[in-house]
Write a protein that holds these residues in place. Structure first.
Motif, PDB file in Angstrom:
ATOM      1  N   MET A 135     -25.434 -27.547 -56.078  1.00  0.00           N
ATOM      2  CA  MET A 135     -25.245 -27.940 -54.215  1.00  0.00           C
ATOM      3  C   MET A 135     -25.033 -26.401 -53.874  1.00  0.00           C
ATOM      4  O   MET A 135     -25.061 -25.259 -53.533  1.00  0.00           O
ATOM      5  CB  MET A 135     -23.982 -28.402 -53.884  1.00  0.00           C
ATOM      6  CG  MET A 135     -24.278 -29.858 -53.666  1.00  0.00           C
ATOM      7  SD  MET A 135     -23.331 -31.143 -53.460  1.00  0.00           S
ATOM      8  CE  MET A 135     -22.997 -31.100 -51.879  1.00  0.00           C
ATOM      9  N   PRO A 164     -15.353 -37.660 -57.163  1.00  0.00           N
ATOM     10  CA  PRO A 164     -16.654 -37.250 -57.332  1.00  0.00           C
ATOM     11  C   PRO A 164     -17.556 -35.757 -57.695  1.00  0.00           C
ATOM     12  O   PRO A 164     -16.617 -35.089 -56.684  1.00  0.00           O
ATOM     13  CB  PRO A 164     -17.488 -37.842 -56.258  1.00  0.00           C
ATOM     14  CG  PRO A 164     -16.516 -38.516 -55.807  1.00  0.00           C
ATOM     15  CD  PRO A 164     -15.272 -37.973 -55.430  1.00  0.00           C
ATOM     16  N   THR A 165     -18.212 -35.330 -58.191  1.00  0.00           N
ATOM     17  CA  THR A 165     -18.670 -34.128 -58.117  1.00  0.00           C
ATOM     18  C   THR A 165     -18.946 -33.928 -57.236  1.00  0.00           C
ATOM     19  O   THR A 165     -19.403 -32.804 -56.383  1.00  0.00           O
ATOM     20  CB  THR A 165     -19.512 -34.334 -59.411  1.00  0.00           C
ATOM     21  OG1 THR A 165     -20.636 -35.081 -59.642  1.00  0.00           O
ATOM     22  CG2 THR A 165     -18.702 -34.763 -61.169  1.00  0.00           C
ATOM     23  N   VAL A 166     -19.835 -34.920 -56.145  1.00  0.00           N
ATOM     24  CA  VAL A 166     -20.840 -34.124 -55.168  1.00  0.00           C
ATOM     25  C   VAL A 166     -19.521 -33.551 -53.716  1.00  0.00           C
ATOM     26  O   VAL A 166     -20.101 -32.679 -53.584  1.00  0.00           O
ATOM     27  CB  VAL A 166     -21.458 -35.059 -54.880  1.00  0.00           C
ATOM     28  CG1 VAL A 166     -20.777 -36.600 -54.010  1.00  0.00           C
ATOM     29  CG2 VAL A 166     -22.889 -35.339 -53.463  1.00  0.00           C
ATOM     30  N   VAL A 167     -18.089 -33.860 -53.911  1.00  0.00           N
ATOM     31  CA  VAL A 167     -17.568 -33.576 -53.786  1.00  0.00           C
ATOM     32  C   VAL A 167     -17.003 -32.098 -54.111  1.00  0.00           C
ATOM     33  O   VAL A 167     -17.298 -31.139 -53.212  1.00  0.00           O
ATOM     34  CB  VAL A 167     -16.209 -34.483 -52.920  1.00  0.00           C
ATOM     35  CG1 VAL A 167     -14.764 -33.639 -52.635  1.00  0.00           C
ATOM     36  CG2 VAL A 167     -16.617 -36.232 -52.671  1.00  0.00           C
ATOM     37  N   TYR A 168     -16.868 -32.104 -55.190  1.00  0.00           N
ATOM     38  CA  TYR A 168     -16.825 -30.536 -55.937  1.00  0.00           C
ATOM     39  C   TYR A 168     -17.510 -30.033 -55.371  1.00  0.00           C
ATOM     40  O   TYR A 168     -17.578 -28.680 -54.368  1.00  0.00           O
ATOM     41  CB  TYR A 168     -16.438 -30.545 -56.983  1.00  0.00           C
ATOM     42  CG  TYR A 168     -14.841 -31.431 -57.578  1.00  0.00           C
ATOM     43  CD1 TYR A 168     -14.664 -32.410 -58.553  1.00  0.00           C
ATOM     44  CD2 TYR A 168     -13.768 -29.944 -57.234  1.00  0.00           C
ATOM     45  CE1 TYR A 168     -14.011 -32.495 -59.076  1.00  0.00           C
ATOM     46  CE2 TYR A 168     -12.780 -30.189 -58.172  1.00  0.00           C
ATOM     47  CZ  TYR A 168     -13.008 -31.649 -58.527  1.00  0.00           C
ATOM     48  OH  TYR A 168     -11.638 -32.095 -58.935  1.00  0.00           O
ATOM     49  N   PHE A 223     -19.959 -30.058 -52.604  1.00  0.00           N
ATOM     50  CA  PHE A 223     -19.656 -29.593 -50.870  1.00  0.00           C
ATOM     51  C   PHE A 223     -18.656 -28.293 -50.765  1.00  0.00           C
ATOM     52  O   PHE A 223     -18.892 -27.274 -50.589  1.00  0.00           O
ATOM     53  CB  PHE A 223     -18.851 -30.724 -50.883  1.00  0.00           C
ATOM     54  CG  PHE A 223     -19.637 -30.764 -49.037  1.00  0.00           C
ATOM     55  CD1 PHE A 223     -18.062 -30.736 -48.330  1.00  0.00           C
ATOM     56  CD2 PHE A 223     -20.509 -30.311 -48.312  1.00  0.00           C
ATOM     57  CE1 PHE A 223     -17.671 -30.852 -46.795  1.00  0.00           C
ATOM     58  CE2 PHE A 223     -20.661 -30.437 -47.265  1.00  0.00           C
ATOM     59  CZ  PHE A 223     -19.214 -30.819 -46.365  1.00  0.00           C
ATOM     60  N   PHE A 224     -17.478 -28.038 -52.030  1.00  0.00           N
ATOM     61  CA  PHE A 224     -16.034 -27.613 -51.572  1.00  0.00           C
ATOM     62  C   PHE A 224     -16.788 -26.434 -52.543  1.00  0.00           C
ATOM     63  O   PHE A 224     -15.888 -25.262 -51.584  1.00  0.00           O
ATOM     64  CB  PHE A 224     -15.240 -28.050 -52.513  1.00  0.00           C
ATOM     65  CG  PHE A 224     -13.823 -27.236 -52.541  1.00  0.00           C
ATOM     66  CD1 PHE A 224     -13.608 -26.713 -53.834  1.00  0.00           C
ATOM     67  CD2 PHE A 224     -13.522 -27.041 -51.799  1.00  0.00           C
ATOM     68  CE1 PHE A 224     -12.484 -26.166 -53.979  1.00  0.00           C
ATOM     69  CE2 PHE A 224     -11.670 -26.245 -51.345  1.00  0.00           C
ATOM     70  CZ  PHE A 224     -11.665 -25.630 -52.756  1.00  0.00           C
ATOM     71  N   ILE A 261     -19.532 -25.047 -49.634  1.00  0.00           N
ATOM     72  CA  ILE A 261     -19.132 -24.109 -47.824  1.00  0.00           C
ATOM     73  C   ILE A 261     -17.917 -23.520 -47.887  1.00  0.00           C
ATOM     74  O   ILE A 261     -17.296 -23.014 -47.211  1.00  0.00           O
ATOM     75  CB  ILE A 261     -18.823 -25.699 -47.315  1.00  0.00           C
ATOM     76  CG1 ILE A 261     -19.955 -26.905 -47.115  1.00  0.00           C
ATOM     77  CG2 ILE A 261     -18.001 -25.605 -45.841  1.00  0.00           C
ATOM     78  CD1 ILE A 261     -20.748 -26.670 -46.939  1.00  0.00           C
ATOM     79  N   THR A 262     -16.898 -24.045 -49.330  1.00  0.00           N
ATOM     80  CA  THR A 262     -15.698 -22.600 -48.770  1.00  0.00           C
ATOM     81  C   THR A 262     -15.247 -22.265 -50.033  1.00  0.00           C
ATOM     82  O   THR A 262     -15.181 -20.896 -49.779  1.00  0.00           O
ATOM     83  CB  THR A 262     -14.530 -24.584 -49.234  1.00  0.00           C
ATOM     84  OG1 THR A 262     -14.583 -25.504 -48.275  1.00  0.00           O
ATOM     85  CG2 THR A 262     -13.169 -23.344 -48.829  1.00  0.00           C
TER      86      THR A 262
END
Lengths: 599, 458
Positions: free
Chosen positions: B388, B279-283, B285-286, B289-290
């Motif tokens: 994000m 999911p794009t929300v995971v991208y 967040f990545f 944060i990273t």
């Protein structure tokens, strides 16, 4: 006629060999680029999943601090109503105060003491007493949930406490207040060095500031040289001089710090910007305020039992390299936690709370169950809306639609809808389902409650519809005409052929496409944010008209919060989400492999 | 209450289905060949009409009566408090319903009390009327259809024509969706343009984006709605994303289709599928944060000044997300080039690499261009990664190390922000319409490219 020797001359020449070499090199390079591209993609995936799993590992366990309670009937009452109304928060705080009386005098340290335990711990105590009223009047041990910062500290997120070899006998000069601890051997050498290192870091920073002043001065001098009026030049030169003075001041400070650091031995003061040091001796804890090779001066945090000197086995020191200002757990809290840990009162357990409780503003109490239930309701609505409409539409388009411009237009339409950005669907949902629009004075829509699964499900259904239609059409098209003709041949009508013969055979493909569509819908965030499913919901939604949120939106919300503990929980929620998605995709692949027939 | 009525209608339909089938069986009198249709079709015919009549009556009656009750309550409000603003009238209306339901109203005064009483009264009448109409319609339909059943009754044909019409309606829902999107977006867009006095060129070419700062008396300051910083931000992030996605996607597609062993293909393709399924929300967040801190630290180590929400971070992660699109579409197209062309090229002595570069790629080029265009369309419409990881300030710059904002971020900011819905809706929907038009144009272009330049092999 070209003779064979001519051919050999052409193909055997050095130029030809050179060409061949270059062609082979180009071939090798292309292959290398391909492998490099695959490696890069693989590396990206590994870094993404790996960093998420690594961060999530900090949220898998939670810590508890066990304290003994003795609740009298006067404090908490005896009937459930009385127990429910009793001040358990006060009871917990009082327990902490009696356990650490030396830390309860000052208001600041008292607050830090209370913050060791989570705000929700008193509620859990109350639930326990409500469930077992016979506990009132008895003494029992109860594990209190640790606050998020203490939990992170216990997991090593703020650095670990260091202790080292000691060989001297330590003698304290008192048992409370400001005391000195003298050792017979230079036990604190390494500590002193560490403190001196921080001095060097500070000097470094001052040098950098001095360099910036130098740049400022140089710029001003240039401008002064290019100035047009005398007054202008005077002003700029004065500013340049001010920069030079400031630079010199910084340099002097840095020199002083470096001199101190270079000097062997001596005494250094400890404070919020230096590592923290605690001495454990004679049952008490002292926080160091000055350290030298063989002596420590400090304030007593937990009173010592006696002024007797302690042999090397009976005392120890803890050093925390991260200065107090750079971490979220204070010295007082470290002392409390370490004292409790030495008694065995600190325990860790699996974080079931994360999977069973709803959202909370406190990271240690937050869970994804509310979002998971919301996702379930939303996907249920999506499936119930999109699957029938999609399959029926696909049947119509494949079996019944006449081949004219209207159906061509419908087909182009569906293909375009599949590529529309999801946020546009969110705007559509907002406009028509939630807010309602006016066409020629007639109000259409606006009948759905904001941030309810029914609205979210409707929007996601519209988004998933093209995917299901396209997949179903492909599956229906794959059924050979012979089946249809055979059915028609025994007298079935067109509708009977479609529903009794073609559809069952196409069902595996249709289901595969639907599951993949549902998996995409599960991960969608933007359209649901648009229709308002991004609020802070603490109750578990009981139906499709209750306010709810979904798992990806929960991830989005948590990623915004400043608490460090939320980073770990967001990562864990992402892992749960990815697990669901992997499961759904695996199910789709399994269905495809097991049931799809190759005609 | 109304759900219950719908369920009762459903039960009635099921009952009449059973009754109709039994009547058909009775009519057959042992000789089933004398019936035109099988008995179950007789039952189905009755049931379908009962459902249509009942649910249709329910829907219409509920909506119309709700409108009538609203009008009656609003007239009470107008009678007693003629000077109320629109937003207060709506609040009073909602309070009336809340009081009737037994809940809490926003305030307690004579108006609310009168409204509460009226709402309960009208609500009760409405409920009775709607339920009565629904059941009456359903029962009437059931009775009328039941009576018509005879031995020669063409039940199957009639039932099937109803079902076929249902199929047609399902298919048009997809079209209605597009119509709905266009209508809702255009409606608000026109309102917005009206607010800026139709100076559309200022929207398209202006360079200051601050739409909510120039609102007064229903008009917006046309100088503050220049969307160029947004277009430029979207463009910049898209370019960075394609710079990452196209080389990696294309080269991996080439390698997988022409060089790789079958075993490599069997794990490499799923790997790329996994990238597509995240999911794009995971991208996002990545990225936040990273990747963004990493780029910032790396930049500062070299001495560059990198924002903590740089366009580079968002662009790189978006590129990673788009790799599977480019890769799988290119892979399909390259595989579709017939083996005969490759064989011919090998036959004249070309190496694999030369074949790919000079025969296969030119043949597959329209498809690859189309894949790239679809990737661009995806990047332009992407929301979560940029929300994000990219900034919110409308910064007009071409430096990828600075924070920029995009069209999608501004849509989210406007809708979820603190402003009144009416004011924020204008610029948000206009941006949404622009986005829709651009992605539609890109998709149509991609399709046209493939259709026009595709060579049909045998």
């Amino acid at each position: 006629m070209v003779s064979s020797s001519d051919i050999s001359a052409i193909h055997g020449s050095a130029a030809a060999a050179d060409r061949l070499r270059r062609r082979r090199a180009a071939e090798w390079r292309l292959k290398a680029y391909g492998i490099a591209a695959l490696m890069l993609a693989g590396a990206a995936l590994v870094v993404l999943v790996g960093s998420t799993v690594l961060k999530a590992s900090l949220a898998v366990t939670e810590h508890y601090v066990e304290l003994g309670f003795e609740l009298s009937p006067e404090e908490v009452g005896t009937t459930p109503e009385e127990i429910r109304r009793a001040n358990f928060d006060g009871i917990v705080k009082e327990k902490l105060r009696t356990r650490f009386p030396s830390l309860s005098e000052d208001r600041g340290t008292r607050r830090e003491l209370y913050d060791v335990v989570s705000g929700g711990a008193s509620f859990e105590l109350r639930e326990r007493v409500l469930a077992e009223p016979s506990l009132v009047g008895t003494s029992f041990d109860f594990p209190l949930l640790a606050s998020d910062d203490v939990d992170l500290y216990l997991k090593g997120a703020y650095g670990t406490l260091r202790t080292a070899e000691r060989s001297g006998v330590l003698s304290p000069t008192g048992t409370t207040g400001e005391i000195r601890l003298l050792s017979t051997v230079d036990d604190f050498d390494s500590l002193l060095d560490e403190v001196k290192d921080t001095l060097l870091e500070e000097a470094d920073q001052l040098r950098r500031l001095a360099a910036r002043q130098e740049t400022g001065r140089a710029v001003r001098e240039e401008e002064a040289a290019a100035a047009e009026t005398e007054a202008e030049r005077e002003r700029l030169l004065a500013e340049a001089q001010a920069y030079a003075d400031q630079r010199d001041a910084y340099d002097r400070q840095a020199d002083a710090l470096e001199a101190r650091a270079a000097r062997p031995g001596g005494t250094e003061a400890l404070g919020p910007t230096t590592p923290s040091v605690f001495i454990r001796i004679n049952g008490g804890v002292v926080r160091a305020t000055e350290v030298s090779n063989a002596a420590i001066a400090g304030e007593v945090m937990i009173p010592l039992e006696s002024e007797a000197e302690a042999p090397p086995e009976d005392w120890t020191y803890w050093a925390m390299s991260t200065p107090e200002r750079s971490r979220r757990i204070s010295d007082v809290q470290i002392v409390v936690v370490e004292t409790l840990r030495e008694e065995g009162a600190v325990s860790a357990s699996f974080n079931w709370r994360f999977f069973t409780s709803a959202d909370s503003r406190e990271p240690e109490l937050a869970g994804i169950w509310g979002a998971a239930v919301g996702s379930f309701w939303t996907l249920l609505v999506t499936f119930c809306l999109a699957f029938p409409i999609g399959v029926l539409a696909a049947i119509y388009l494949e079996e019944f639609a006449p081949r004219n411009r209207l159906t061509d237009f419908i087909e182009v339409n569906i293909n375009n809808l599949a590529a529309v950005p999801s946020i546009v669907f969110g705007l559509l949902g907002l406009a028509i389902f939630v807010a309602g629009i006016e066409i020629a004075g007639v109000e259409i829509g606006g009948f759905m409650p904001r941030s309810a699964p029914i609205a979210g499900g409707a929007v996601l259904a519209l988004m998933t519809l093209p995917t299901i239609i396209i997949a179903s059409r492909a599956a229906i098209r794959a059924v050979p005409p012979s089946i249809r003709e055979a059915a028609l041949g025994v007298g079935a009508s067109k509708l009977q052929t479609s529903f009794h013969h073609v559809l069952p055979l196409a069902m595996p493909g249709i289901l595969t496409g639907t599951i993949i569509g549902m998996a995409q819908a599960l991960g969608e965030t933007a359209p649901l944010i648009m229709i308002g499913m991004v609020a802070f919901i603490v109750e578990i939604p009981g139906g499709i008209t209750d306010s709810a949120t979904v798992l990806p939106v929960q991830v989005y919300r948590w990623s915004d919060f400043p608490e460090r503990a939320f980073e770990a929980r967001t990562s864990l929620a992402i892992c749960v989400l990815l697990l669901f998605l992997v499961a759904m995709n695996a199910l789709a692949v399994f269905l495809r492999r097991r049931f799809e027939r190759r005609w | 209450m109304l759900w219950l009525t719908a369920l009762v209608t459903l039960a009635l339909a099921a009952a009449v289905h059973v009754l109709g089938s039994r009547k058909a069986v009775a009519l057959a009198d042992g000789n089933f060949a004398s019936l035109h249709s099988r008995p179950s079709y007789h039952g189905l015919y009755c049931a379908l009409w009962t459902l249509i009549a009942g649910l249709g009556a329910l829907l219409v009656a509920a909506l119309v009566s709700r409108g009538l009750v609203d009008a009656a309550l609003l007239s009470i409000i107008d009678e007693r408090a003629p000077d109320m603003r629109e937003i207060e009238r709506q609040l009073a209306l909602r309070d009336a319903y809340a009081i009737a339901r037994g809940g809490v109203a926003s305030s307690d005064d004579a108006l609310r009390q009168a409204l509460g009483e009226a709402a309960s009264r009208y609500g009760a009448i409405r409920l009775v009327v709607v339920i009565g109409l629904t059941l009456a319609a359903a029962a009437l339909a059931a009775a009328l259809t039941f009576v018509r059943l005879t031995r020669d009754w063409r039940a199957r044909n009639r039932a099937e024509s109803i079902i076929e019409r249902l199929l047609w309606v399902s298919a048009t829902i997809a079209v209605l969706t597009t119509v709905g999107i266009v209508l809702s977006l255009i409606g608000e867009t026109l309102v917005f343009f009206d607010r800026i006095d139709w100076q559309i060129h200022k929207y398209l070419f202006g360079t200051t984006w601050s739409p909510l700062s120039g609102v007064f008396e229903g008009k917006m300051d046309a100088d503050k709605v220049g969307a160029v910083p947004l277009f430029l931000g979207t463009f910049m992030i898209t370019v960075i994303a394609m710079l990452v996605a196209v080389p990696i996607g294309l080269f991996s597609a080439i390698y997988l289709s022409d060089f790789a062993h079958r075993n490599v293909r069997s794990w490499a393709k799923p790997l790329l599928e996994i990238l597509a399924g995240i999911p794009t929300v995971v991208y996002g967040f990545f990225a936040a944060i990273t990747v963004a801190p990493f780029i910032r630290d790396a930049g500062e180590a070299i001495g560059l000044d990198v924002a903590s929400e740089s366009a580079l971070a968002a662009g790189v992660v978006m590129g990673i997300m788009i790799i599977p699109f480019v890769s799988s579409l290119s892979d399909d197209v390259i595989n579709a080039v017939p083996q005969s062309l490759r064989d011919g090229s090998y036959a004249v002595g070309a190496t694999k690499g030369e074949t790919i570069r000079q025969v296969v790629l030119p043949a597959a080029l329209p498809g690859i261009v189309s894949a790239v265009l679809l990737g661009v369309s995806r990047a332009v419409g992407e929301t979560m990664i940029v929300v994000m990881a990219a900034g919110q300030g409308a910064n007009l710059t071409v430096n990828p190390l600075e924070a920029v904002t995009t069209v999608t971020v501004q849509i989210v900011a406007l809708i979820t922000g603190d402003t009144e819905a009416d004011t924020a809706a204008g610029p948000a929907f206009t941006l949404g319409f622009t986005l829709f038009v651009v992605t539609l144009a890109l998709n149509v272009l991609a399709l046209r490219t493939v259709r026009k330049y595709r060579e049909l092999y045998d």
